[in-house]
Design a protein around this motif. Sequence first.
Motif, PDB file in Angstrom:
ATOM      1  N   VAL A  10       1.382  -8.359   2.723  1.00 47.97           N
ATOM      2  CA  VAL A  10       1.083  -8.585   1.310  1.00 47.97           C
ATOM      3  C   VAL A  10       0.103  -7.526   0.809  1.00 47.97           C
ATOM      4  CG1 VAL A  10       0.058 -10.197  -0.336  1.00 47.97           C
ATOM      5  CG2 VAL A  10       1.562 -11.044   1.466  1.00 47.97           C
ATOM      6  N   GLY A  46       1.602 -10.617  -4.488  1.00 50.82           N
ATOM      7  CA  GLY A  46       0.343 -10.873  -3.799  1.00 50.82           C
ATOM      8  C   GLY A  46      -0.631  -9.724  -3.865  1.00 50.82           C
ATOM      9  N   THR A  56       2.598 -15.085  -3.601  1.00 52.40           N
ATOM     10  CA  THR A  56       2.929 -13.809  -2.967  1.00 52.40           C
ATOM     11  C   THR A  56       4.284 -13.272  -3.412  1.00 52.40           C
ATOM     12  OG1 THR A  56       3.889 -14.971  -1.071  1.00 52.40           O
ATOM     13  CG2 THR A  56       1.568 -14.340  -0.914  1.00 52.40           C
TER      14      THR A  56
END
Length: 308
Positions: free
Chosen positions: A16, A109, A188
């Motif tokens: 992420v 994210g 995310t």
Amino acid sequence: MKDNPTTLFDALPRNVIELAKEADRAIKAGKPDYLPAVLCQVGLPRSPTPGRTFERTSGNVSLQVEAGKAWDGRAWQEMPLPYGVRPRLALVHISTEAIRTRSRTVDVGGSVNAFLTELGLDNGGKAYRQMRQQMTALAVCTLRLGRVETRTIGGVERDFAVTLDAKPFRQFEAWIDSRGDQPTLWPTEIELSQEFFDSLTETAVPLEHGAIAKLTHSALALDIYTWLAHRLHRVRRGGSRISWAALQEQFGSEYSDRKDFKREMKRRLRDVLAVYPDARVEEVEGGLMLRASPPPIPRSRVARIAVK
């Protein structure tokens, strides 16, 4: 993730965090940002709002925002209405990424964090917790659009009231932080609804990234800028006069006193004109006069949006 994270962002999964690199590349390339036209005309609340719904109207278009609930892995959490600068900037970033990738699924994210940090917004401590909550609130809210359409039936013009479900996101995935007493979420990945994605690809308004970066101090300034970016190049010869009453309905429903609204509107308009110098807007008796102006992004710099 880092062994000793100093912010929640540092504690996110490594894949992420890597999304931030892609956001940085887009920013450095100087590409336009985008927002759907309807959200340039009517926007989200600008301050915390009591209740579960919020409405804003401009001409024959009205937006209703309804707060939603998010599943945290254990229970449904009631989220507030999204408000202020951060969800506006998140919508700009999500819209821009959807256009850039030509995909309804957007990784958010790390890329949203990088986008906001590049704009000069703090991402640590209290500010980060607020952003996390605002992103989740945005992801689960419901938008409804109302508009009036004039149709000719049997040679007679009739007005019809139309209500549209305009929920922007069909699904979102969130990383669960279970270190506290109650799980907290950070989205995310977000999947746009087909209707929102279609509206975006058909009506996206190009925005100057540098101008947005200079207006992050005020949600009202951002609203005025996106409105003018959408509106000015469509003004007909002779201009368009808009009364203070109409401007307050569109931008100042939070103000009970029109004098307070006018003072703040004129102040933020000055901020906008400083970053959009080609905008021809002047104060006249009873309101503002809009004159035909070039868009903030020259058409030669806007890539044609094509979705296969």
